[in-house]
Design a protein around this motif. Structure first.
Motif: not given
Length: 245
Positions: A211-212, A152-157
């Motif tokens: 965290d996000r 999910e962190a990869i996707s947000i970034w």
């Protein structure tokens, strides 16, 4: 197994704008000399093209540099902005002793336990590592908390649309991703050749994105679990007599 070392020319990224007159002084001057002398592999990008501007921003993030002037060069870990800086610093960078380097991109593989499609892609990646021994495969199991959060962190970034997130199988090579149905041996090989040999996606993601990601996943889970509760409540509240005839 014998490991072959290849002498690879260092990559030089050159960004310019068609309406920038002095950019052509560099392009047809020192850049042409670099190409003619085979001192570097020169990649030229017009920043008025959206995908090229995105690449520029990605390289600035990777090289931890920024500037206002154009043209822009990324070479040997440095960012050079404007004619003056390029003419002053590039000749010295070109004289640095070349090194033997191995193709060493990082492939991030989103998988899930018990996923037949994932098993097939996993077999394909093992074949890839036979052809490219120094390719590093990182497995993220979406069935685990840590795997889902990192994915999910990869996707947000990378600002990936919600509909394309947490899908297994998915492959990331640098900032490019292939979803289920898009993954093939040929496409993965093309991406390995296209992206920088020191490509490390996970190492570039700032910690705040983790965290996000945790917050997003918890929020998404709550939405998914509240729906069955609402449905159960509605069913429980239905008067069976209403269906009597």
């Amino acid at each position: 197994m014998f490991i072959l070392l290849f002498f690879l020319l260092p990559r030089l990224y050159f960004f310019y704008s068609p309406d920038c007159g002095h950019c052509y002084d560099i392009l047809y001057g020192i850049i042409e000399d670099v190409k003619r002398g085979k001192k570097a592999e020169v990649l030229i990008y017009d920043i008025t093209e959206p995908e090229n501007y995105l690449l520029l921003e990605d390289l600035e993030s990777r090289y931890r540099t920024s500037g206002e002037k154009i043209p822009i060069i990324f070479f040997r870990g440095r960012g050079l902005y404007g004619n003056d800086e390029i003419l002053e610093r590039l000749p010295g960078l070109l004289k640095e002793k070349p090194v033997l380097r191995r193709p060493n991109p990082e492939i991030v593989f989103l998988t899930r336990s018990g996923c037949p499609s994932c098993n097939r892609v996993g077999s394909m990646l093992r074949a890839i590592t036979e052809e490219y021994p120094h390719v590093k495969i990182i497995f993220l199991d979406l069935a685990t908390d840590s795997g889902a959060i990192m994915a999910e962190a990869i996707s947000i970034w990378l600002e990936i649309p919600e509909k394309n997130r947490l899908i297994s199988p998915t492959i990331f090579i640098d900032s490019t991703y292939l979803l289920k149905g898009e993954i093939s041996y040929r496409k993965v090989k093309e991406l390995i050749r296209k992206h920088p040999i020191d490509s490390t996606l996970l190492g570039r993601i700032p910690s705040q994105y983790l965290d996000r990601a945790r917050t997003r996943i918890v929020s998404r889970f709550k939405k998914l679990t509240i729906i069955p509760v609402i449905i159960a409540g509605l069913i429980d509240g239905i008067n069976p007599c209403a269906f009597a005839t």
